[in-house]
Design an enzyme around this catalytic site. Structure first.
Site, PDB file in Angstrom:
ATOM      1  N   GLY A  14       4.302  -5.712  25.873  1.00 18.06           N
ATOM      2  CA  GLY A  14       5.675  -5.864  25.658  1.00 18.06           C
ATOM      3  C   GLY A  14       6.751  -7.419  24.802  1.00 18.06           C
ATOM      4  CG  ASN A  16       7.551  -5.742  18.338  1.00 17.01           C
ATOM      5  OD1 ASN A  16       7.869  -6.545  17.300  1.00 17.01           O
ATOM      6  ND2 ASN A  16       6.451  -5.444  19.058  1.00 17.01           N
ATOM      7  CG  LEU A  95      10.570   9.500  21.427  1.00 10.35           C
ATOM      8  CD1 LEU A  95      12.002   8.653  21.262  1.00 10.35           C
ATOM      9  CD2 LEU A  95      11.145   9.973  23.248  1.00 10.35           C
ATOM     10  CG  ASN A 109       8.889   2.656  15.921  1.00 10.93           C
ATOM     11  OD1 ASN A 109       8.314   2.627  17.154  1.00 10.93           O
ATOM     12  ND2 ASN A 109       7.851   3.413  15.002  1.00 10.93           N
ATOM     13  CG  HIS A 111       3.969   1.825  12.457  1.00 14.37           C
ATOM     14  ND1 HIS A 111       3.243   2.291  13.305  1.00 14.37           N
ATOM     15  CD2 HIS A 111       2.839   1.860  11.590  1.00 14.37           C
ATOM     16  CE1 HIS A 111       2.475   2.719  12.346  1.00 14.37           C
ATOM     17  NE2 HIS A 111       2.262   2.211  11.399  1.00 14.37           N
ATOM     18  CD  GLU A 149      13.202  15.371  11.831  1.00 10.24           C
ATOM     19  OE1 GLU A 149      13.938  14.981  12.217  1.00 10.24           O
ATOM     20  OE2 GLU A 149      13.274  16.742  10.791  1.00 10.24           O
ATOM     21  CB  ALA A 181       5.769  -8.260   9.660  1.00 10.72           C
ATOM     22  CD  GLU A 182       3.818  -5.535  14.771  1.00 10.50           C
ATOM     23  OE1 GLU A 182       4.656  -5.125  15.777  1.00 10.50           O
ATOM     24  OE2 GLU A 182       2.668  -5.677  15.585  1.00 10.50           O
TER      25      GLU A 182
HETATM   26  C1  GAR Z   1       3.159  -3.420  18.575  1.00 16.79           C
HETATM   27  O1  GAR Z   1       2.134  -3.906  17.482  1.00 16.79           O
HETATM   28  C2  GAR Z   1       3.768  -2.016  17.769  1.00 16.79           C
HETATM   29  O2  GAR Z   1       4.376  -2.895  16.802  1.00 16.79           O
HETATM   30  C3  GAR Z   1       2.375  -1.040  18.118  1.00 16.79           C
HETATM   31  O3  GAR Z   1       2.281  -1.458  19.007  1.00 16.79           O
HETATM   32  C4  GAR Z   1       2.591  -2.737  19.701  1.00 16.79           C
HETATM   33  C5  GAR Z   1       3.191  -2.932  20.900  1.00 16.79           C
HETATM   34  O4  GAR Z   1       2.954  -4.827  21.032  1.00 16.79           O
HETATM   35  N1  GAR Z   1       3.169  -0.001  18.356  1.00 16.79           N
HETATM   36  C6  GAR Z   1       3.308   1.139  17.237  1.00 16.79           C
HETATM   37  O5  GAR Z   1       1.501   1.319  17.153  1.00 16.79           O
HETATM   38  C7  GAR Z   1       3.645   2.259  17.355  1.00 16.79           C
HETATM   39  N2  GAR Z   1       3.333   3.623  16.841  1.00 16.79           N
HETATM   40  P1  GAR Z   1       3.665  -5.126  22.346  1.00 16.79           P
HETATM   41  O6  GAR Z   1       3.996  -4.022  23.313  1.00 16.79           O
HETATM   42  O7  GAR Z   1       3.279  -6.655  22.645  1.00 16.79           O
HETATM   43  O8  GAR Z   1       5.107  -5.282  22.092  1.00 16.79           O
END
Ligand code: GAR
Length: 201
Positions: A14, A16, A95, A109, A111, A149, A181-182
């Site tokens: 978690g 993000n 989903l 989302n 990625h 989808e 980035a994220e």
């Molecule tokens: C993050 O890097 C997110 O971008 C990735 O999983 C990690 C979750 O970390 N998501 C994916 O790969 C989805 N296809 P977090 O639980 O610390 O946010």
């Protein structure tokens, strides 16, 4: 001012989700997190939400016999909290088309790569960074996109490049992509979507 009600879907640590929580009241002005839904019990994301006084619900994928049962459980929570849009923040379940069609342009989302590289079925979490390093790309990054989808196939909202350095391990690279980035893009994208929704209300 009325705010768009956001449901954040999680399955793990978690970080993000934490970035979204920390952005409330600053980067995120037009929305507020109304509920956090986890597909797994006991994950740290649930503690982060509880600490921020955000209601949490676990809809365990493994405990559901079918995808439909899982998604009906989620929809019941979304209806209960009168949710305007959904943010997938490290949500590790795919989903169905049934579900995504119900919320067009209402699911985003994050990625951890530059879509269309290293994305789609099987590319999630650390695996994405392993694949980028294995391929030998010199630049990777993160993408926030609408969910439809096709896994990782919806319209891109924001994207940012991150440099790959000599000696990177998947873990080191994952951390750099998150930090650079994220955690920056996801709150910004959430605000873009929230403000669009509130304009239409
Ligand atoms: C993050 O890097 C997110 O971008 C990735 O999983 C990690 C979750 O970390 N998501 C994916 O790969 C989805 N296809 P977090 O639980 O610390 O946010």
């Amino acid at each position: 001012m009325k705010k768009a009600k956001i449901a954040v879907f999680v399955s793990g640590g978690g970080t993000n989700l934490q970035a979204l929580i920390d952005a409330q009241g600053n980067v995120i002005q037009s929305g507020e997190i109304a509920v956090v839904i986890s597909s797994k019990p006991g994950v740290f994301a649930l503690e982060r939400a509880a600490k921020a006084d955000i209601p949490t619900v676990v809809v365990e994928r493994k405990a559901c016999k079918t995808q439909d049962e899982f998604e009906q459980g989620i929809i019941a929570v979304l209806d209960q909290y009168d949710i305007d849009f959904i943010v997938l923040a490290g949500f590790m379940s795919i989903l169905s088309e049934n579900f995504t069609k119900k919320y067009p342009n209402r699911i985003i989302n994050v990625h951890p790569a530059l879509i269309p590289s290293f994305c789609g079925k099987g590319f999630y979490g650390l695996r994405v960074h392993e694949a980028a390093l294995e391929y030998g790309v010199k630049v990777t990054g993160a993408t926030v996109h609408f969910v439809n989808e096709i896994p990782d196939g919806g319209k891109i909202i924001l994207q940012r490049a991150v440099e790959i350095k000599d000696g990177d391990t998947p873990e080191v690279l994952q951390k750099r992509v998150m930090e650079e980035a994220e955690w920056k893009l996801l709150p910004k994208a959430a605000e873009i979507v929230a403000s669009e929704i509130m304009k239409g209300k």
